[in-house]
Write an enzyme that holds these catalytic residues in place. Structure first.
Site, short mmCIF file in Angstrom:
data_model
loop_
_atom_site.label_atom_id
_atom_site.label_comp_id
_atom_site.label_asym_id
_atom_site.label_seq_id
_atom_site.Cartn_x
_atom_site.Cartn_y
_atom_site.Cartn_z
NE ARG A 1 -3.87 86.92 -60.35
CZ ARG A 1 -2.71 86.26 -60.27
NH1 ARG A 1 -2.64 84.99 -60.60
NH2 ARG A 1 -1.62 86.85 -59.83
CG ASP B 1 -5.42 73.93 -56.72
OD1 ASP B 1 -5.07 74.74 -57.61
OD2 ASP B 1 -4.59 73.20 -56.12
CB SER B 2 -4.82 68.64 -56.46
OG SER B 2 -3.68 69.39 -56.82
CB ALA C 1 -8.29 69.52 -62.56
CG PHE D 1 -5.43 73.33 -63.04
CD1 PHE D 1 -4.88 72.17 -62.53
CD2 PHE D 1 -6.09 73.26 -64.27
CE1 PHE D 1 -4.96 70.96 -63.22
CE2 PHE D 1 -6.18 72.07 -64.96
CZ PHE D 1 -5.61 70.91 -64.45
CB CYS E 1 3.04 77.85 -67.39
SG CYS E 1 2.83 76.42 -66.33
N1 SAH Z 1 -4.47 80.10 -61.59
C1 SAH Z 1 -3.64 80.21 -60.41
C2 SAH Z 1 -2.34 79.44 -60.56
C3 SAH Z 1 -2.49 77.97 -60.86
S1 SAH Z 1 -1.04 77.03 -60.69
C4 SAH Z 1 -3.40 81.67 -60.07
O1 SAH Z 1 -3.73 82.54 -60.88
O2 SAH Z 1 -2.90 81.96 -58.99
C5 SAH Z 1 -1.56 75.41 -60.88
C6 SAH Z 1 -2.40 74.85 -59.75
O3 SAH Z 1 -2.80 73.55 -60.14
C7 SAH Z 1 -1.71 74.69 -58.42
O4 SAH Z 1 -2.43 75.39 -57.44
C8 SAH Z 1 -1.75 73.17 -58.11
O5 SAH Z 1 -2.04 72.89 -56.76
C9 SAH Z 1 -2.88 72.72 -58.99
N2 SAH Z 1 -2.83 71.34 -59.48
C10 SAH Z 1 -1.78 70.62 -59.93
N3 SAH Z 1 -2.17 69.44 -60.39
C11 SAH Z 1 -3.52 69.37 -60.22
C12 SAH Z 1 -4.52 68.40 -60.51
N4 SAH Z 1 -4.20 67.24 -61.10
N5 SAH Z 1 -5.80 68.68 -60.22
C13 SAH Z 1 -6.14 69.85 -59.64
N6 SAH Z 1 -5.23 70.81 -59.36
C14 SAH Z 1 -3.96 70.57 -59.64
#
Ligand code: SAH
Length: 463
Positions: free
Chosen positions: A279, A317-318, A347, A295, A407
């Protein structure tokens, strides 16, 4: 015989299956086991022996799991006891306190304290958020011992860090426990229950170097600071370092963003601590750019980008609750920051809509969830990674920055780069890699356990 009290279970390996154990790989798969003697219960300790009966060390065992044994110790004469567990916890804590990062020492920061197999404590994760610890028990071996481990970790962390621990909360609500015959569970293990929301400090700059300590009173409000304070902080630090020739100094707390964390109900143990370094690193490119954070979860990357001077911020985000926290976080950290757009959507669909509408951004961050749970899903997951990266590349204006992550441990860095190449070709874009990113140093990877490396990222610039 080699410290094995009578009646202690023994795990006998098949001929030729002792090499990984001798190489200090912690996992013993069912196919390597000739027999388990003295019918151990899930989580019992067993002495591990090669097919020639040579004792190799100690594991905890669970014959319901594909991974029947997880090695704890390679000292056949010393059965792991309380002192052994405490020593391992102390070593894991010592590693964090030796990192050139202020997060482990700062009173209201977060970091991973125990990273399971990579800290020689298979199946055990402990994350620290301010004065609370959050424990995950991933195996029967840890499940059996979790109350003791929680109390010992609280005691040892308080002792090493010089500040009391308020409580240890369990977040063992993870599907992987089913493979061990365990159900999901959460709750207080030790001390007080954490509040519904904790605010966790994430410094904007890399750590004060060797010997630096955060103020004991946790002063500094940690509110939104621009790059000007980032620079003055850096110069102050280097002057001090030069003048004192690297002796111990107390520095001002670095400028930081405050991240909202729901340790009882949030994802994982509340936050994605493995991305904390990234970050900061990614935000160094955000000044003046219109940033799209996909995401986003609670918007950690976006907060750092805003603090670094992003021109505009859009987060997707979803999860509605995650975006609710993202809105609170922006209000608290960056009240002066222009309108941030928070979009609750899938997304893939949302990026496609924006592509069709001809919208563009100067920086896109992609941090999707794990797409690959098993090797059978690899091809499908590769298509998903390609798809989302292709869309992101299409949305980038010339000279734009893409920070993209995976990840999934089964996607190697080389494979990830290949996927990106395919996406760039199909998008008709040319991307130059500027930085390769990985999990933070508080998520170490043992050479003997390469499976511990799972997070990879590429930061690139569009030609
Ligand atoms: N970047 C964030 C962590 C992301 S984790 C940080 O630094 O804190 C992945 C995220 O993707 C989760 O919050 C989850 O809710 C979201 N997610 C999962 N599938 C998704 C989709 N199809 N569309 C949008 N968001 C999604």
């Amino acid at each position: 015989m080699s410290g094995r009290p009578p009646g202690t279970p023994t795990l006998h390996l098949k001929p030729g299956r002792d090499r990984p154990v001798r190489g200090r790989h912690p996992w013993i798969f069912s196919g390597a086991v000739a027999r388990l003697e003295d019918t151990p219960a899930p989580g019992d300790l067993a002495q591990v022996r090669a097919s020639n009966d040579e004792p190799l060390g100690w594991a905890y065992v669970n014959d319901r799991s594909q991974i029947v044994g997880r090695m704890l110790s390679w000292e056949p004469d010393a059965q792991p006891d309380e002192a052994w567990w405490r020593a391992r916890l102390r070593a894991a804590i010592g590693l964090r306190l030796a990192l050139p990062d202020s997060a482990p020492r700062s009173p209201d920061s977060a970091c991973r304290l125990v990273n399971a197999e990579s800290d020689g404590l298979p199946g055990l994760v402990i994350d620290r958020y301010g004065s609370f610890l959050v424990l995950q028990a991933l195996t029967a071996g840890i499940e059996r011992r979790k109350s003791d481990l929680a109390a010992w970790a609280a005691e040892l962390w308080a002792e090493a860090n010089g500040r009391p621990v308020s409580g240890v909360y369990e977040r063992s609500d993870v599907e992987v426990r089913a493979k061990e015959g365990l159900t999901e569970t959460t709750g207080i293990l030790w001390g007080e229950e954490p509040p519904d929301l904790l605010w966790i400090r994430e410094p904007l700059v890399p750590a004060p170097s060797i010997g630096a300590v955060a103020p004991a009173d946790g002063s500094s409000d940690g509110s939104y600071k621009s790059y000007s304070s980032y620079e003055s902080y850096e110069s102050q630090e280097s002057q001090e370092t030069n003048r004192t020739n690297r002796t111990h100094r107390t520095y001002e707390t670095p400028p930081a963003v405050m991240l909202p964390v729901d340790v009882k109900g949030g994802h994982k143990t509340g936050a994605y601590l493995d991305q904390a370094d990234n970050r900061r690193r990614v935000a160094r490119y955000a000044a003046g750019r219109r940033v799209l954070n996909v995401f986003s979860y609670t918007g950690g990357f976006g907060l750092h980008a805003a603090a670094a001077g992003a021109a505009a911020l859009t987060q997707v985000d979803s999860s509605g609750p995650a975006l609710g926290l993202a809105a609170e976080a922006l209000a608290r950290n960056a009240p002066g920051f222009g309108p941030a757009e928070l979009v609750e959507a899938d997304a893939f669909q949302q990026l496609r809509r924006w592509r069709d509408a001809g919208r563009d951004f100067d920086m896109v961050i992609l941090d999707p969830p794990k797409f690959v749970m098993s090797s059978g899903q690899l091809a499908k997951a590769a298509r998903a990674y390609k798809d989302i990266n292709l869309l992101a590349l299409k949305l980038l204006a010339p000279g734009g920055i893409l920070a993209t992550f995976s990840c999934s441990g089964l996607v190697t860095p080389e494979f990830f780069q290949q996927i990106l190449y395919g996406a760039a070709q199909d998008a008709g874009r040319d991307l130059a890699i500027l930085e390769r990113l990985g999990q933070g140093a508080d998520h170490p990877v043992r050479l003997s356990f390469p499976e511990g490396a799972y997070l990879k990222g590429v930061l690139g610039r569009l030609a």
